[in-house]
Write a protein that holds these residues in place. Structure first.
Motif, short mmCIF file in Angstrom:
data_model
loop_
_atom_site.label_atom_id
_atom_site.label_comp_id
_atom_site.label_asym_id
_atom_site.label_seq_id
_atom_site.Cartn_x
_atom_site.Cartn_y
_atom_site.Cartn_z
N PRO A 46 0.82 -1.21 0.00
CA PRO A 46 0.00 0.00 0.00
C PRO A 46 0.86 1.27 0.00
O PRO A 46 2.07 1.21 0.23
CB PRO A 46 -0.82 -0.11 1.28
N ASN A 47 0.26 2.41 -0.27
CA ASN A 47 0.98 3.69 -0.26
C ASN A 47 1.68 3.89 1.07
O ASN A 47 1.11 3.64 2.12
CB ASN A 47 0.01 4.85 -0.48
N GLY A 48 2.92 4.34 0.99
CA GLY A 48 3.67 4.62 2.20
C GLY A 48 4.26 3.38 2.85
O GLY A 48 4.77 3.44 3.96
N GLY A 50 6.92 1.90 2.07
CA GLY A 50 8.38 1.96 2.12
C GLY A 50 9.05 1.44 0.86
O GLY A 50 10.27 1.20 0.85
N LYS A 51 8.31 1.29 -0.22
CA LYS A 51 8.88 0.71 -1.45
C LYS A 51 9.92 1.64 -2.07
O LYS A 51 11.04 1.22 -2.38
CB LYS A 51 7.74 0.44 -2.47
N SER A 52 9.54 2.91 -2.26
CA SER A 52 10.51 3.84 -2.85
C SER A 52 11.70 4.05 -1.92
O SER A 52 12.84 4.22 -2.37
CB SER A 52 9.84 5.18 -3.15
N THR A 53 11.42 4.04 -0.62
CA THR A 53 12.52 4.17 0.35
C THR A 53 13.50 3.01 0.19
O THR A 53 14.72 3.20 0.25
CB THR A 53 11.95 4.20 1.78
N LEU A 54 12.97 1.82 -0.08
CA LEU A 54 13.84 0.67 -0.32
C LEU A 54 14.77 0.94 -1.50
O LEU A 54 15.98 0.68 -1.43
CB LEU A 54 12.97 -0.57 -0.59
N PHE A 93 12.83 6.73 -11.41
CA PHE A 93 12.24 7.42 -10.28
C PHE A 93 10.72 7.45 -10.42
O PHE A 93 10.20 7.58 -11.53
CB PHE A 93 12.78 8.84 -10.17
N GLN A 94 10.06 7.35 -9.27
CA GLN A 94 8.59 7.37 -9.28
C GLN A 94 8.07 8.67 -9.90
O GLN A 94 7.19 8.66 -10.75
CB GLN A 94 8.08 7.21 -7.85
N ASN A 95 8.65 9.80 -9.46
CA ASN A 95 8.33 11.08 -10.09
C ASN A 95 9.46 11.38 -11.06
O ASN A 95 10.52 11.86 -10.67
CB ASN A 95 8.22 12.18 -9.04
N1 LIG Z 1 12.98 11.81 2.87
C1 LIG Z 1 11.94 11.50 3.67
N2 LIG Z 1 11.74 12.20 4.81
C2 LIG Z 1 10.71 11.92 5.62
N3 LIG Z 1 9.82 10.93 5.40
C3 LIG Z 1 9.97 10.19 4.27
C4 LIG Z 1 11.03 10.43 3.35
N4 LIG Z 1 10.93 9.56 2.35
C5 LIG Z 1 9.86 8.80 2.61
N5 LIG Z 1 9.28 9.17 3.77
C6 LIG Z 1 8.13 8.55 4.40
O1 LIG Z 1 8.38 7.15 4.47
C7 LIG Z 1 7.22 6.41 4.20
C8 LIG Z 1 7.49 5.47 3.09
O2 LIG Z 1 7.59 6.24 1.88
P1 LIG Z 1 7.86 5.59 0.46
O3 LIG Z 1 7.98 6.70 -0.50
O4 LIG Z 1 8.96 4.64 0.56
O5 LIG Z 1 6.48 4.84 0.22
P2 LIG Z 1 6.03 3.97 -1.04
O6 LIG Z 1 5.85 2.60 -0.58
O7 LIG Z 1 6.97 4.21 -2.17
O8 LIG Z 1 4.62 4.63 -1.34
P3 LIG Z 1 3.91 4.98 -2.74
O9 LIG Z 1 3.25 3.74 -3.19
O10 LIG Z 1 2.94 6.03 -2.38
O11 LIG Z 1 4.97 5.46 -3.65
C9 LIG Z 1 6.12 7.42 3.89
O12 LIG Z 1 5.33 7.61 5.04
C10 LIG Z 1 6.87 8.67 3.54
O13 LIG Z 1 6.14 9.81 3.90
#
Ligand SMILES: Nc1ncnc2c1ncn2[C@@H]1O[C@H](COP(=O)(O)OP(=O)(O)OP(=O)(O)O)[C@@H](O)[C@H]1O
Ligand SMILES: [Mg+2]
Lengths: 263, 424
Positions: A46-48, A50-54, A93-95
Motif C-alpha cells: 500500500p501507499n507509504g 516503504g517501497k521507494s525508500t527501499l 524514479f517514481q516522479n
Molecule cells: N525523505 C523522507 N523524509 C521523511 N519521510 C519520508 C522520506 N521519504 C519517505 N518518507 C516517508 O516514508 C514512508 C514510506 O515512503 P515511500 O515513498 O517509501 O512509500 P512507497 O511505498 O513508495 O509509497 P507509494 O506507493 O505512495 O509510492 C512514507 O510515510 C513517507 O512519507
C-alpha cells in the motif's frame, strides 16, 4: 569497486536486516530481501509502505540506520550513489527525473560515462581515445534507446516528450548504465493500456535477452501478475508476504493489507 | 529548409552593411564612439550569425586583425578598450562554465581574477623581495611562464574554495562564494603585515611587462614598421585575442564531452545525475577549477597591462558585472558570453561615460529646449544626473529586464532555446 562478472547466474542483490527511520516514522524496519539476476521480482504494498525508500536505500541515496546491503559479495551500503550506479544498479524514479534541457540521446550518454575512461585532457585535445570512447558511448546509448522504442526521438529535447515517452526514456537511461539490476519505480504509472501492454513486453524481453535482474515497484496488479517471477509484499516497512504471484494473491495477510487501506 | 536559408540570406546583408560602414567610419574617424559601436556591432553580428562559416571567419579576421589595429594606430584607446572587453569576455567564458553549464551560482568569481593578477604582480615586481628576500622583480620574460603558473594556482584555489563551498546547494552556495570572494579581497587588503605579501591597500606597482622585442621584430620582418608607443597596446590586443580563441576552444570541446554533459546533468537534477554514475563533488570541482583557471590567466594579463593592481579591482561589483554578462548573453552559451561581455563592458566604459559627457556639454551650452508649449533651460539639468554613476542601477535593470522578457539570454545556448521554445 570492481565490476562483477557479467553473466553471473547466481548473482544476488541482498538487503539484510535493514532499517530506516525518518524522524518518528519507521519507514523500513529490519527488512530482509533478496533479488536474483535474470528474474523479475515485484515489490508491492500500500501507499507509504516503504517501497521507494527501499530503492533509495539500495542505490545509496539514503543510508540505512542499521543492517547491510550486498551485491554478490560486495557491500553497497555506505557507498555514494555514483559508485553504486557504477557497480551495476540502474534505476528510475517514481516522479520522473530526466535532464529536461538535454536531448534524449544526451540523457542516455550521461549514464554511459562511468565505465568509459577518457580524461579532461583527452576531451580538450580530442585524442583518438576520446573519439573512440565517444563512439562507444553513442552505441550504448543508441542501443538503449532502440530497446525502449525511442530511436527516432534521439534528437528531441527530453522536456518535450510525451508522458509515456518520458517514462520510457527513464528506463533507457538506466539501461545505458549497463546495469546488472534494473530498479523500476512504478514504470507504468500514468500510461494508457496500450503503452502499458507495450511496456510489459519490453520488460519481459529485457529479462530474457540481457539477463537483467529486474526489481519492479508497481500498483498495476495486472502488470505485476503478468510479469513477475516472484512478488514481495511490504507493509509498514516490513515484508508481510512473498512468493509466486498466485500464492501472494491468495495470501490472507495481503488481502487484509490492501483491503485495510481501501476501507 | 527553404525558410532557414532565407533567414540566413536575410541576415547577411545587414551584417555586411554594418561591417563595411563600421570599418570605413572607424578608419576615417578613429576617435568616434559611434563608429566604434558600429564596428563592434559588426563583430558581434558576425559572431551571432549562423550561416556561411568561411565568410564568417574571413569577415571576423578582417574586422579584428586589420580594421581595429589600423584604427588603433590613430587612437590607441581603441586597443585599450577592446583589450578590456576581451579580458571580461574570457572571464565571462569561465563563469559560463560554472554558472551556465554546471548551474553553480558563484558570486565570488572575481577572487580568481585577483589570485591570477596578484600571482604575477607579486613576482613581477619588487614586492616578492619584501617577504622572500632575493632579487625581484623576475625578468619580464617570466610573464609567459606565469600565464601557465596562474592556470595551476587559480585552479588549485578554485578547488580549495570549492571543497567546503560545493557541499552546499543553491542559495547557500551563492552566499558562501560571495563571502569567499570577499575573504580573498580582504586578504589582499590586509596581508601587508606581519609579513608584507600584497602591500595592502596601496597595491603593487610597477609590475613588469613582458619583453616584446621579438614582437616588434616580427612586425618589422613582415614589413610593418610601427611606432614604438603602439607595440604594447597591439601586443596585448593580439595576446587577448589569442587567449580568447584558446579559451573558447577549450570551452567548446569540454561542453561537448562527458564532463560537459555531466555538468549540465548536475544542473538539471543532482539526484538523477548521481544515480546515473556522476560523482557530484568531483564534477563540480572540475567546473570550479576550470572557471577559475580561465579567470586567473586573464588576471596575469590584467596585471601586466595595468602595471598596477590593488584590492579595489576585485570587488563584489566585479563579480556581479561578470555574472550580468553571462546572463545577458545566455546562460550556457559560449557566443552569448562573449556578446554579453562586449555589451556590458562597452556600456560601462564607453556609453555611460559618453552620455555623462554629453549631458555636461548640454548643461554648459546654456541652450533652451523650446517645444512651444514647454520650455526647458538645459543649464538647469540637475548635476546629479550623471549616467556614469548609475552603472549598478543600469545593470540591475538589465538583469531584471532579461529575466522578464528573455530569460534564455540574447544568444541562447542550443539547449536553452530548444527547451524554452519547444512549443513554437
Ligand atoms: N525523505 C523522507 N523524509 C521523511 N519521510 C519520508 C522520506 N521519504 C519517505 N518518507 C516517508 O516514508 C514512508 C514510506 O515512503 P515511500 O515513498 O517509501 O512509500 P512507497 O511505498 O513508495 O509509497 P507509494 O506507493 O505512495 O509510492 C512514507 O510515510 C513517507 O512519507
Ligand atoms: Mg513510492
Amino acid at each position: 569497486m570492481s565490476r562483477v562478472p557479467y553473466r553471473q547466474e547466481t548473482m544476488r542483490l541482498e538487503v539484510r536486516e535493514v532499517s530506516k527511520r525518518f524522524g518518528g516514522l519507521q519507514a523500513i524496519s529490519r527488512l530482509t530481501l533478496a533479488f536474483e539476476a535474470g528474474t523479475i521480482h515485484a515489490v508491492i504494498g500500500p501507499n507509504g509502505a516503504g517501497k521507494s525508500t527501499l530503492f533509495n536505500l539500495l542505490t545509496g541515496i539514503y543510508r540505512p540506520d542499521s543492517g547491510s546491503i550486498w551485491l554478490h559479495d560486495q557491500r553497497l551500503d555506505g557507498r555514494p550513489p555514483h559508485q553504486v550506479a557504477a557497480m551495476g544498479l540502474g534505476r528510475t524514479f517514481q516522479n520522473i527525473r530526466l535532464f529536461d534541457a538535454m536531448t534524449v540521446l544526451e540523457n542516455c550518454l550521461v549514464a554511459c560515462h562511468h565505465h568509459l575512461r577518457s580524461t579532461y585532457l583527452d576531451a580538450v585535445l580530442r585524442t583518438g581515445r576520446f573519439r573512440r570512447m565517444e563512439r562507444q558511448a553513442m552505441q550504448i546509448a543508441d542501443q538503449a534507446l532502440v530497446i525502449m522504442g525511442l530511436g527516432v526521438r534521439r534528437g528531441a529535447i527530453a522536456g518535450a516528450l510525451s508522458y509515456g515517452e518520458r517514462r520510457r526514456l527513464e528506463i533507457a537511461r538506466a539501461l545505458a548504465l549497463q546495469p546488472r539490476f534494473l530498479l523500476l519505480d512504478e514504470p507504468a504509472a500514468g500510461m494508457n493500456p496500450q503503452e502499458t501492454q507495450q511496456l510489459q513486453e519490453t520488460i519481459a524481453s529485457l529479462r530474457a535477452e540481457l539477463h537483467l535482474g529486474i526489481v519492479l515497484i508497481e500498483h498495476d496488479m495486472h502488470l505485476v501478475m503478468g510479469l513477475s517471477d516472484k512478488v514481495s509484499v511490504l507493509e509498514y516497512g516490513t515484508r508481510i508476504a512473498e512468493g509466486t504471484p498466485e500464492a501472494v494473491r491468495n495470501d490472507p495477510r495481503v488481502i487484509e493489507a490492501y483491503l485495510g487501506q481501501e476501507a | 529548409m527553404w525558410k532557414k536559408s532565407r533567414t540566413l540570406g536575410g541576415g547577411m546583408i545587414p551584417l555586411l552593411a554594418a561591417a563595411i560602414a563600421g570599418s570605413f567610419w572607424l578608419l576615417l574617424d578613429p576617435g568616434s564612439t559611434l563608429a566604434f559601436l558600429v564596428w563592434l556591432a559588426a563583430v558581434l553580428l558576425t559572431l551571432a550569425w549562423e550561416g556561411r562559416p568561411r565568410l564568417r571567419w574571413a569577415l571576423g579576421a578582417v574586422l579584428l586583425l586589420v580594421v581595429l589595429p589600423m584604427a588603433g594606430m590613430a587612437n590607441s584607446f581603441l586597443l585599450e578598450l577592446t583589450v578590456q572587453i576581451g579580458i571580461y569576455a574570457a572571464m565571462a567564458l569561465g563563469l559560463n562554465v560554472v554558472v551556465g553549464l554546471a548551474g553553480l551560482l558563484d558570486l565570488g568569481y572575481a577572487a580568481f581574477f585577483a589570485v591570477g593578477a596578484y600571482t604575477w604582480a607579486i613576482f613581477g615586481s619588487a614586492q616578492a623581495a619584501a617577504f622572500l628576500g632575493g632579487t625581484f622583480p623576475l625578468p619580464g620574460g617570466y610573464f609567459y611562464l606565469f600565464l601557465f603558473i596562474a592556470v595551476i594556482t587559480t585552479a588549485l584555489v578554485g578547488v580549495l574554495i570549492g571543497l567546503p563551498a560545493l557541499r552546499l546547494r543553491g542559495d547557500y552556495l551563492a552566499i558562501v562564494t560571495l563571502a569567499m570572494g570577499e575573504v580573498v579581497r580582504v586578504l589582499a587588503n590586509n596581508l601587508d603585515h606581519p609579513i608584507n605579501i600584497t602591500n595592502g591597500p596601496q597595491g603593487i606597482t610597477p609590475i613588469a611587462r613582458p619583453p616584446i622585442g621579438w614582437f616588434s621584430d616580427l612586425l618589422g620582418s613582415v614589413g610593418l614598421v610601427l611606432p614604438a608607443y603602439i607595440w604594447y597596446p597591439l601586443f596585448f590586443y593580439l595576446l587577448v585575442l589569442l587567449l580568447i580563441g584558446l579559451i573558447t576552444l577549450v570551452n567548446v570541446r569540454l561542453s561537448d564531452s562527458p564532463l560537459g554533459r555531466a555538468w549540465v546533468a548536475i544542473r538539471e537534477d543532482e539526484v538523477a545525475a548521481r544515480a546515473m554514475g556522476i560523482p557530484l563533488l568531483r564534477t563540480k570541482l572540475m567546473a570550479f577549477a576550470t572557471g577559475a583557471a580561465f579567470s586567473g590567466t586573464m588576471g596575469v594579463v590584467f596585471a601586466a597591462k595595468q602595471l598596477f593592481v590593488s584590492p579595489e579591482s576585485f570587488t563584489l561589483v566585479q563579480s556581479i558585472l561578470i555574472l550580468t554578462m553571462v546572463i545577458l548573453g545566455g546562460m550556457g552559451s559560449i557566443r552569448g558570453a562573449i556578446v554579453g561581455a562586449a555589451l556590458v563592458t562597452v556600456l560601462n566604459l564607453q556609453v555611460l561615460k559618453s552620455l555623462s559627457e554629453y549631458l555636461n556639454v548640454l548643461r554648459q551650452s546654456g541652450a533652451v529646449l523650446d517645444l512651444g508649449f514647454w520650455r526647458y533651460d538645459l543649464s538647469a539639468l540637475p548635476t546629479q544626473l550623471e549616467p556614469a554613476k548609475y552603472e549598478r542601477l543600469v545593470f540591475g535593470v538589465i538583469l531584471v529586464a532579461m529575466m522578464i522578457w528573455r530569460p534564455e539570454g540574447l544568444l541562447p545556448s542550443r539547449r536553452a532555446s530548444l527547451e524554452l521554445h519547444q512549443g513554437e
